[in-house]
Design a protein around this motif. Structure first.
Motif: not given
Length: 123
Positions: A31-42, A56-59, A102-107
């Motif tokens: 399985y893939c584990l990843a970090w995501f983030r969400q700023a207010p209004g974004k 490993i992948s990075y934005a 595991c591509d850092l896309k929000v799905r």
């Protein structure tokens, strides 16, 4: 699968924080584990992830400042964040999914899981 994040907080610009995520429950063999983030209004964005094979992948927004690491045996995913900027302020979420996602896309998938999030504030 349950994900629990920890380590958020408030820090001044230029400072550092370390986030941790622990996965528990009935995980897939790979399985893939990843970090995501969400700023207010974004929209939520993927920032760093580690696949089951160690890739490993990075934005681009965090490349060179953040370092992600995974302990496969302990089912943990850490994020070392350095040279923090005010624009890094967001709720940070740990995400779980199958390796093919595991591509850092929000799905939205049948296998996608999210933690409850941990707040990071940079001033």
């Amino acid at each position: 699968v349950q994900l629990v994040e920890s380590g958020g907080g408030s820090v001044q610009a230029g400072g550092s924080l370390r986030l941790s995520c622990v996965a528990s429950g009935e995980t897939h063999m790979r399985y893939c584990l990843a970090w995501f983030r969400q700023a207010p209004g974004k929209e939520r964005e993927g920032i760093a992830g580690v696949d089951s094979d160690g890739s490993i992948s990075y934005a681009d927004s965090v490349k060179g400042r953040f370092t992600v690491s995974r302990d496969h045996a302990k089912a943990t995913l850490d994020l070392e964040m350095n040279t923090l900027k005010p624009e890094d302020t967001a709720m940070y979420y740990c995400g779980y999914d199958l390796p093919r996602y595991c591509d850092l896309k929000v799905r939205t998938t049948r296998t996608r899981k999210w933690g409850q999030g941990t707040q990071v504030t940079v001033s």
